[in-house]
Design an enzyme around this catalytic site. Structure first.
Site, PDB file in Angstrom:
ATOM      1  N   GLY A   8       2.765  -1.101   4.166  1.00 26.46           N
ATOM      2  CA  GLY A   8       2.944   0.285   3.745  1.00 26.46           C
ATOM      3  C   GLY A   8       4.405   0.588   3.477  1.00 26.46           C
ATOM      4  O   GLY A   8       4.938   0.309   2.402  1.00 26.46           O
ATOM      5  N   GLY A   9       5.084   1.127   4.487  1.00 24.59           N
ATOM      6  CA  GLY A   9       6.458   1.622   4.329  1.00 24.59           C
ATOM      7  C   GLY A   9       7.416   0.666   3.634  1.00 24.59           C
ATOM      8  O   GLY A   9       8.162   1.067   2.736  1.00 24.59           O
ATOM      9  N   ASN A  32       0.882  -1.173   0.000  1.00 27.24           N
ATOM     10  CA  ASN A  32       0.000   0.000   0.000  1.00 27.24           C
ATOM     11  C   ASN A  32       0.917   1.220   0.000  1.00 27.24           C
ATOM     12  O   ASN A  32       1.475   1.570   1.032  1.00 27.24           O
ATOM     13  CB  ASN A  32      -0.892  -0.014   1.248  1.00 27.24           C
ATOM     14  CG  ASN A  32      -1.696   1.271   1.385  1.00 27.24           C
ATOM     15  OD1 ASN A  32      -1.826   2.034   0.418  1.00 27.24           O
ATOM     16  ND2 ASN A  32      -2.237   1.513   2.566  1.00 27.24           N
ATOM     17  N   TRP A  33       1.033   1.821  -1.176  1.00 23.98           N
ATOM     18  CA  TRP A  33       1.978   2.942  -1.297  1.00 23.98           C
ATOM     19  C   TRP A  33       1.443   4.232  -0.684  1.00 23.98           C
ATOM     20  O   TRP A  33       2.181   5.203  -0.548  1.00 23.98           O
ATOM     21  CB  TRP A  33       2.295   3.188  -2.773  1.00 23.98           C
ATOM     22  CG  TRP A  33       3.271   2.213  -3.360  1.00 23.98           C
ATOM     23  CD1 TRP A  33       3.962   1.236  -2.704  1.00 23.98           C
ATOM     24  CD2 TRP A  33       3.671   2.152  -4.730  1.00 23.98           C
ATOM     25  NE1 TRP A  33       4.769   0.563  -3.591  1.00 23.98           N
ATOM     26  CE2 TRP A  33       4.615   1.105  -4.837  1.00 23.98           C
ATOM     27  CE3 TRP A  33       3.330   2.868  -5.885  1.00 23.98           C
ATOM     28  CZ2 TRP A  33       5.214   0.769  -6.051  1.00 23.98           C
ATOM     29  CZ3 TRP A  33       3.923   2.533  -7.093  1.00 23.98           C
ATOM     30  CH2 TRP A  33       4.855   1.497  -7.175  1.00 23.98           C
ATOM     31  N   LYS A  34       0.174   4.268  -0.373  1.00 23.16           N
ATOM     32  CA  LYS A  34      -0.459   5.496   0.142  1.00 23.16           C
ATOM     33  C   LYS A  34      -0.183   6.656  -0.827  1.00 23.16           C
ATOM     34  O   LYS A  34      -0.072   6.425  -2.024  1.00 23.16           O
ATOM     35  CB  LYS A  34       0.034   5.794   1.556  1.00 23.16           C
ATOM     36  CG  LYS A  34      -0.031   4.552   2.442  1.00 23.16           C
ATOM     37  CD  LYS A  34       0.146   4.842   3.896  1.00 23.16           C
ATOM     38  CE  LYS A  34       0.272   3.536   4.646  1.00 23.16           C
ATOM     39  NZ  LYS A  34       0.110   3.674   6.072  1.00 23.16           N
ATOM     40  N   SER A  81       3.429  -2.302  10.224  1.00 18.52           N
ATOM     41  CA  SER A  81       4.890  -2.325  10.357  1.00 18.52           C
ATOM     42  C   SER A  81       5.507  -3.686  10.010  1.00 18.52           C
ATOM     43  O   SER A  81       6.466  -4.119  10.638  1.00 18.52           O
ATOM     44  CB  SER A  81       5.315  -1.874  11.762  1.00 18.52           C
ATOM     45  OG  SER A  81       4.865  -0.542  11.985  1.00 18.52           O
ATOM     46  N   GLU A  97      -6.838   4.870   7.624  1.00 19.76           N
ATOM     47  CA  GLU A  97      -6.605   6.294   7.319  1.00 19.76           C
ATOM     48  C   GLU A  97      -7.840   6.899   6.652  1.00 19.76           C
ATOM     49  O   GLU A  97      -8.172   8.066   6.864  1.00 19.76           O
ATOM     50  CB  GLU A  97      -5.352   6.431   6.433  1.00 19.76           C
ATOM     51  CG  GLU A  97      -4.086   6.158   7.238  1.00 19.76           C
ATOM     52  CD  GLU A  97      -2.915   5.611   6.451  1.00 19.76           C
ATOM     53  OE1 GLU A  97      -2.927   5.675   5.207  1.00 19.76           O
ATOM     54  OE2 GLU A  97      -1.975   5.097   7.092  1.00 19.76           O
ATOM     55  N   GLU A  99      -5.592  -4.861  10.601  1.00 19.39           N
ATOM     56  CA  GLU A  99      -4.515  -3.903  10.847  1.00 19.39           C
ATOM     57  C   GLU A  99      -4.774  -3.138  12.146  1.00 19.39           C
ATOM     58  O   GLU A  99      -5.597  -2.212  12.170  1.00 19.39           O
ATOM     59  CB  GLU A  99      -4.442  -2.893   9.701  1.00 19.39           C
ATOM     60  CG  GLU A  99      -4.183  -3.520   8.358  1.00 19.39           C
ATOM     61  CD  GLU A  99      -3.572  -2.520   7.389  1.00 19.39           C
ATOM     62  OE1 GLU A  99      -2.487  -2.807   6.885  1.00 19.39           O
ATOM     63  OE2 GLU A  99      -4.162  -1.456   7.160  1.00 19.39           O
ATOM     64  N   GLY A 156       2.427   2.192  10.412  1.00 16.58           N
ATOM     65  CA  GLY A 156       3.372   3.279  10.181  1.00 16.58           C
ATOM     66  C   GLY A 156       4.098   3.733  11.436  1.00 16.58           C
ATOM     67  O   GLY A 156       4.731   4.786  11.440  1.00 16.58           O
ATOM     68  N   HIS A 204      -9.497   1.349   4.675  1.00 14.57           N
ATOM     69  CA  HIS A 204      -8.228   1.518   5.395  1.00 14.57           C
ATOM     70  C   HIS A 204      -8.466   2.477   6.564  1.00 14.57           C
ATOM     71  O   HIS A 204      -9.253   3.421   6.457  1.00 14.57           O
ATOM     72  CB  HIS A 204      -7.155   2.064   4.445  1.00 14.57           C
ATOM     73  CG  HIS A 204      -5.778   1.998   5.024  1.00 14.57           C
ATOM     74  ND1 HIS A 204      -5.322   2.925   5.927  1.00 14.57           N
ATOM     75  CD2 HIS A 204      -4.771   1.107   4.863  1.00 14.57           C
ATOM     76  CE1 HIS A 204      -4.083   2.605   6.287  1.00 14.57           C
ATOM     77  NE2 HIS A 204      -3.726   1.504   5.650  1.00 14.57           N
TER      78      HIS A 204
HETATM   79  C1  PEP Z   1      -0.721   0.096   5.827  1.00 11.06           C
HETATM   80  O1  PEP Z   1      -0.612   1.161   5.249  1.00 11.06           O
HETATM   81  O2  PEP Z   1      -1.731  -0.586   5.644  1.00 11.06           O
HETATM   82  C2  PEP Z   1       0.367  -0.339   6.713  1.00 11.06           C
HETATM   83  C3  PEP Z   1       0.230  -1.463   7.356  1.00 11.06           C
HETATM   84  O3  PEP Z   1       1.475   0.484   6.808  1.00 11.06           O
HETATM   85  P1  PEP Z   1       2.912   0.126   7.468  1.00 11.06           P
HETATM   86  O4  PEP Z   1       3.315  -1.210   6.900  1.00 11.06           O
HETATM   87  O5  PEP Z   1       3.807   1.228   7.051  1.00 11.06           O
HETATM   88  O6  PEP Z   1       2.692   0.030   8.944  1.00 11.06           O
END
Ligand code: PEP
Length: 250
Positions: free
Chosen positions: A234-235, A9-11, A213, A97, A167, A173, A95
């Protein structure tokens, strides 16, 4: 057996040229799709050229959002009809966010999920609790409430083909990942809720990802758990080497 699914998930990251150079670098190195489903969910701005670039490879492309309407006067929304026409495979829905910053409700998320299935895309439906809810002993109630509303009216067949990303919001993040034991228990609880809403067969079929994470250094521990079928990342999905390392660890 459920096939693992790793989705990036590049956001709201990357420019078009950065997105395309990522795709060029990884598209021929992802493991075969009979072993693992690999996807990146990018900004809607890049979906068309990305889908074009990955044609014939095992890398699939997803959207980070989708409308609950086909088309019409919905400024700024992303049509599921247009996503399907582009050959986009997945759509992330609900999500945390989007729930938090754009006030998306479970009812709206349910409507998007139905619409996504109607057009032959696979939803990656996110659920999860805040730290306050977890520490207040409300984890089960929160997840059950979210899933009951998010899945309302979906058929057994649809839920069997759904991907649910569990999640915990406090792990997204933040670098503070859930322990593999907590992640396993939580993903098992997600599956138990699906069993109570549908039946054991549907619960056995639905794929449940852990997200929060996840990185190359910890993905193996999550993937070793019986109720974790993959990760939404994500990251650690932003760099080609890291994304490929996640896939290789599965
Ligand atoms: C996400 O954006 O769904 C996520 C889990 O981010 P990260 O891996 O950066 O915690």
């Amino acid at each position: 057996m459920r096939k693992p699914i790793i989705a990036g998930n590049w956001k709201m990251n990357k420019t078009l040229s950065e997105a395309m150079s990522f795709v060029e670098e990884v598209k021929n190195s992802v493991p075969a799709s009979d072993k693992v489903d690999a996807a990146v969910c990018a900004s809607a701005l890049f979906l068309a050229p990305m889908v074009e670039a990955v044609k014939g490879t095992d890398l699939k492309i997803g959207s980070q959002n989708v409308s609950d309407k086909d088309s019409g006067a919905y400024t700024g929304e992303i049509s599921p009809v247009a996503l399907k026409d582009l050959n986009v495979t997945y759509a992330i829905i609900g999500h945390s966010e989007r729930r938090e910053y754009y006030s998306e409700t479970d009812e709206f998320i349910n409507s998007k999920t139905k619409k996504t299935f109607e057009h032959g895309l696979t939803p990656i439906l996110c659920c999860g609790e805040t730290l306050e809810e977890r520490e207040g002993g409300k984890f089960e109630e929160v997840i059950r409430t979210q899933l009951t509303a998010d899945l309302a009216g979906l058929t057994e067949d649809q839920v069997s083909n759904l991907v649910i990303a569990y999640e915990p919001i406090w792990a997204i993040g933040t670098g503070k990942s859930a322990t593999e034991k907590d992640a396993q228990e939580s993903c098992k609880f997600v599956r138990d809720v699906v069993a109570s809403l549908y039946n054991e067969n549907v619960a056995e079929a639905v794929r449940v990802q852990y997200g929060g994470s996840v990185k190359p250094e910890n993905i193996k521990e999550y993937m070793a758990q019986p109720d974790i079928d993959g990760a939404l990342v994500g990251g650690a999905s932003l760099e080609p080497a890291s994304f490929l390392a996640l896939l290789e660890a599965v």
